[in-house]
Scaffold this motif. Structure first.
Motif, mmCIF file in Angstrom:
data_model
loop_
_atom_site.group_PDB
_atom_site.id
_atom_site.type_symbol
_atom_site.label_atom_id
_atom_site.label_comp_id
_atom_site.label_asym_id
_atom_site.label_seq_id
_atom_site.Cartn_x
_atom_site.Cartn_y
_atom_site.Cartn_z
ATOM 1 N N ASP A 22 0.806 -1.225 0.000
ATOM 2 C CA ASP A 22 0.000 0.000 0.000
ATOM 3 C C ASP A 22 0.835 1.269 0.000
ATOM 4 O OD1 ASP A 22 -2.200 -1.605 0.015
ATOM 5 O OD2 ASP A 22 -2.615 -1.402 2.164
ATOM 6 N N SER A 23 2.136 1.143 0.354
ATOM 7 C CA SER A 23 2.978 2.340 0.418
ATOM 8 C C SER A 23 3.535 2.743 -0.940
ATOM 9 C CB SER A 23 4.149 2.105 1.387
ATOM 10 O OG SER A 23 5.046 1.133 0.866
ATOM 11 N N LEU A 24 3.364 1.914 -1.976
ATOM 12 C CA LEU A 24 3.915 2.217 -3.297
ATOM 13 C C LEU A 24 3.135 3.335 -3.977
ATOM 14 C CD1 LEU A 24 4.736 -1.196 -5.042
ATOM 15 C CD2 LEU A 24 6.347 0.569 -4.338
ATOM 16 N N PRO A 25 3.768 4.459 -4.311
ATOM 17 C CA PRO A 25 3.086 5.498 -5.088
ATOM 18 C C PRO A 25 3.073 5.136 -6.572
ATOM 19 C CG PRO A 25 5.302 6.214 -4.575
ATOM 20 C CD PRO A 25 5.118 4.884 -3.900
ATOM 21 N N PRO A 26 2.222 5.770 -7.374
ATOM 22 C CA PRO A 26 2.217 5.516 -8.818
ATOM 23 C C PRO A 26 3.589 5.791 -9.442
ATOM 24 C CG PRO A 26 0.267 6.736 -8.177
ATOM 25 C CD PRO A 26 1.159 6.704 -6.971
ATOM 26 N N GLY A 27 3.991 4.909 -10.363
ATOM 27 C CA GLY A 27 5.264 5.068 -11.047
ATOM 28 C C GLY A 27 6.446 4.513 -10.292
ATOM 29 N N GLU A 28 6.204 3.819 -9.187
ATOM 30 C CA GLU A 28 7.290 3.280 -8.378
ATOM 31 C C GLU A 28 7.180 1.762 -8.280
ATOM 32 O OE1 GLU A 28 9.824 4.834 -7.154
ATOM 33 O OE2 GLU A 28 9.210 6.906 -7.571
ATOM 34 N N GLY A 29 8.319 1.131 -7.983
ATOM 35 C CA GLY A 29 8.361 -0.305 -7.797
ATOM 36 C C GLY A 29 9.214 -0.657 -6.606
ATOM 37 N N ALA A 30 8.978 -1.817 -6.014
ATOM 38 C CA ALA A 30 9.751 -2.255 -4.857
ATOM 39 C C ALA A 30 9.565 -3.749 -4.672
ATOM 40 C CB ALA A 30 9.338 -1.501 -3.591
ATOM 41 N N LEU A 31 10.474 -4.351 -3.907
ATOM 42 C CA LEU A 31 10.322 -5.751 -3.521
ATOM 43 C C LEU A 31 9.490 -5.793 -2.245
ATOM 44 C CD1 LEU A 31 13.859 -7.306 -4.144
ATOM 45 C CD2 LEU A 31 12.004 -6.861 -5.747
ATOM 46 N N VAL A 32 8.384 -6.518 -2.274
ATOM 47 C CA VAL A 32 7.479 -6.614 -1.133
ATOM 48 C C VAL A 32 7.211 -8.092 -0.833
ATOM 49 C CG1 VAL A 32 6.398 -4.421 -1.742
ATOM 50 C CG2 VAL A 32 5.384 -6.544 -2.548
ATOM 51 N N ARG A 33 6.796 -8.359 0.389
ATOM 52 C CA ARG A 33 6.444 -9.724 0.762
ATOM 53 C C ARG A 33 4.935 -9.906 0.668
ATOM 54 N NH1 ARG A 33 10.209 -13.032 2.425
ATOM 55 N NH2 ARG A 33 12.195 -12.226 3.227
ATOM 56 N N TYR B 232 5.197 -3.317 -9.117
ATOM 57 C CA TYR B 232 5.207 -1.975 -9.693
ATOM 58 C C TYR B 232 3.778 -1.458 -9.738
ATOM 59 C CZ TYR B 232 5.166 1.573 -13.410
ATOM 60 O OH TYR B 232 4.959 2.715 -14.133
ATOM 61 N N ARG B 233 3.589 -0.200 -9.330
ATOM 62 C CA ARG B 233 2.279 0.435 -9.438
ATOM 63 C C ARG B 233 2.319 1.438 -10.584
ATOM 64 N NH1 ARG B 233 -1.873 0.878 -5.849
ATOM 65 N NH2 ARG B 233 -0.565 0.331 -4.060
ATOM 66 N N ASP B 234 1.473 1.226 -11.604
ATOM 67 C CA ASP B 234 1.505 2.125 -12.757
ATOM 68 C C ASP B 234 0.794 3.435 -12.429
ATOM 69 O OD1 ASP B 234 -1.273 1.763 -13.119
ATOM 70 O OD2 ASP B 234 -0.977 0.128 -14.551
ATOM 71 N N GLU B 235 0.803 4.366 -13.398
ATOM 72 C CA GLU B 235 0.252 5.696 -13.163
ATOM 73 C C GLU B 235 -1.251 5.669 -12.899
ATOM 74 O OE1 GLU B 235 2.006 8.151 -12.606
ATOM 75 O OE2 GLU B 235 3.968 7.619 -13.439
#
Length: 508
Positions: A429-440, A449-452
């Motif tokens: 839930d912390s991912l803003p649009p346009g960002e990606g991260a490794l999550v469990r 990745y969360r798109d725009e």
């Protein structure tokens, strides 16, 4: 301050998009030589072999001359930063002379091809410079100038250049060149086809049987049977030679913008200072009043650090050192550094009889790729070549000398393989649009990745090459493997090898 230009395709790709695409391989094929990879090394090898009367097929996973070659700085020079003094110490004076001779002949060969085929590729003769601004490094440059001259290059130590800022010292080598790499290679590909060569795009290679004959299996289901096979995929896609233990991937950023033609620094420049800075220009526009300034630097291991900050630093450097430049382009390129400095071109492994490789050009793929094309063509057709031993991937005599670099490279891979698995994972839930991260998610670490538009794209975080965890490059919106440099788009599709299989999709 003006915002950084949007990261997009390179200037070379934008200004030479190419004609109709070549077809994918659909039916089984039998040729003398199969060349895997349609960059400069692969296309030059295929062209030289076709010229020698061999039937050739080029297999390219994407579009020819569009991957690493399509994002290069496109300097065609034998002056490769600070290499000759090191070669003189590690390979002896004769090794340095062979390196200089092989690279110089590659430049001459490219000029011959431009003239013979009448290629309009903005070919320009320029002097090449390796310079430093740090006075403490002047002796390095003096030693390099002496070693390069001893190796046979027209090298000279100078303190004056046409750059708009002072330097402490530089090596200058005259008679080098620069060009538009896409225009050159697309014309070469056309001539290759005229000579009977076959080019297949969107054809991923998955397997290689080194029998007699060899067999290459592809993602389309078709098989190519060939007496000889050349692996020219930049980073080798086959691990049987364990060349990945002797290569370290390096990514660099490029910004470009227009300057008045009267401010052209009239040369090709590179410095190891400030995490590398490379400068050149190329023709821009039809009236000749402008030049496109191309600046490269900020090298880093793929998948590490904030690429947006690096673009900001490079853009700021460009504006500071070339006031008034209007930055219009930004892209990135990738290279592979061999642990012992010299590219690996020749038999794929000690037991190879009909398989060859070209890799490890360390940022100098234009002259290196042309050299590789001539060298491999000679080896396949049975001709002698004076520098075969210098570039031989099976070389063992340098093993002791390359041990520190080898161990450093493997320690870095091990650090990522273990350490990246211990990093804390942010909530989805912390991912803003346009960002990606490794999550469990459900006990599994996913690359998300969360798109725009807010939609989530989840894939496995394990690189399909050797299992390292990928990291997100926010500036280019890609997943990158810090171990061996494989790159994937946000849906897991392979952008760049050595991986050949996509990251597996996941539902969350």
């Amino acid at each position: 301050m003006t915002q950084n230009p949007h990261v997009s395709d390179s200037y070379w790709l934008q200004t030479a998009p190419g004609g109709a695409p070549h077809p994918a391989l659909e039916d089984d094929l039998d040729v003398d030589v199969a060349v895997i990879g349609g960059g400069i090394a692969g296309l030059c090898t295929a062209w030289e072999l076709a010229r020698a009367g061999r039937s050739v097929a080029v297999l390219e996973a994407g579009r020819i001359a569009a991957s690493v070659t399509g994002h290069t700085t496109a300097k065609v020079t034998a002056l490769h930063s600070l290499i000759y003094d090191k070669l003189r110490r590690t390979r002896g004076p004769e090794g340095a002379r062979l390196y200089a001779r092989s690279q110089t002949e590659a430049i001459e060969r490219a000029a011959e091809i431009v003239d013979e085929l009448g290629i309009d590729c903005d070919w320009e003769t320029r002097s090449a410079y390796t310079y430093v601004c740090d006075a403490h490094r002047v002796e390095e440059v003096r030693a390099e100038a002496a070693a390069a001259k001893e190796a046979g290059l027209p090298a000279l130590f100078v303190t004056e250049t046409r750059l708009p800022y002072p330097v402490a010292g530089a090596v200058r080598v005259t008679g080098q060149a620069q060009f538009h790499p896409r225009k050159f290679l697309l014309a070469l590909a056309e001539d290759l086809v005229r000579r009977g060569g076959r080019i297949f795009e969107q054809t991923t290679v998955h397997g290689l049987d080194e029998g007699e004959p060899c067999r290459v299996s592809t993602g389309t289901g078709a098989t190519v049977t060939a007496r000889d096979v050349v692996v020219a995929t930049h980073y080798p896609i086959f691990d049987r030679a364990l060349l990945f233990t002797r290569l370290s991937p390096r990514r660099e950023l490029v910004v470009a913008g227009t300057v008045d033609a009267g401010r052209d620094p009239d040369g090709m420049y590179i410095t190891p200072d400030e995490n590398t800075r490379s400068v050149r220009t190329t023709p821009y526009g039809e009236d000749g009043g402008k030049r496109l300034l191309v600046i490269t630097g900020e090298h880093f291991t793929p998948g590490t650090g904030d690429t947006r900050e690096r673009f900001a630093r490079l853009s700021a450097w460009a504006r500071e050192h070339f006031p008034g430049v209007e930055l219009t382009h930004a892209w990135a390129t990738q290279d592979n550094d061999p642990t012992d400095t010299v590219p690996m071109v020749g038999p794929l492994h000690p037991g190879a009889r009909h398989t060859y490789v070209a890799t490890g050009f360390a940022g100098w793929g234009m002259s290196g790729g042309m050299m590789a094309g001539r060298l491999l063509a000679r080896q396949i057709t049975g001709e002698e070549c004076a520098w075969s031993e210098l570039y031989d991937p099976r070389r063992l005599r340098t093993a002791v000398r390359e041990a520190p670099s080898f161990l450093k490279t493997q320690a870095e891979v091990a650090r990522h393989f273990v350490g990246d698995r211990l990093r804390p994972a942010p909530p989805v839930d912390s991912l803003p649009p346009g960002e990606g991260a490794l999550v469990r998610v459900g006990g599994e670490r996913l690359a998300v990745y969360r798109d725009e538009a807010g939609a989530l794209h989840a894939v496995s975080s394990r690189c399909t090459h050797l299992g390292c965890l990928v990291n997100f490059n926010a500036a280019e919106r890609a997943w990158e493997c810090p171990c061996h440099g494989s790159r994937f788009d946000t849906d897991g599709k392979v952008i760049q090898g050595p991986a050949t299989r996509p990251l597996e999709r996941r539902d969350i």
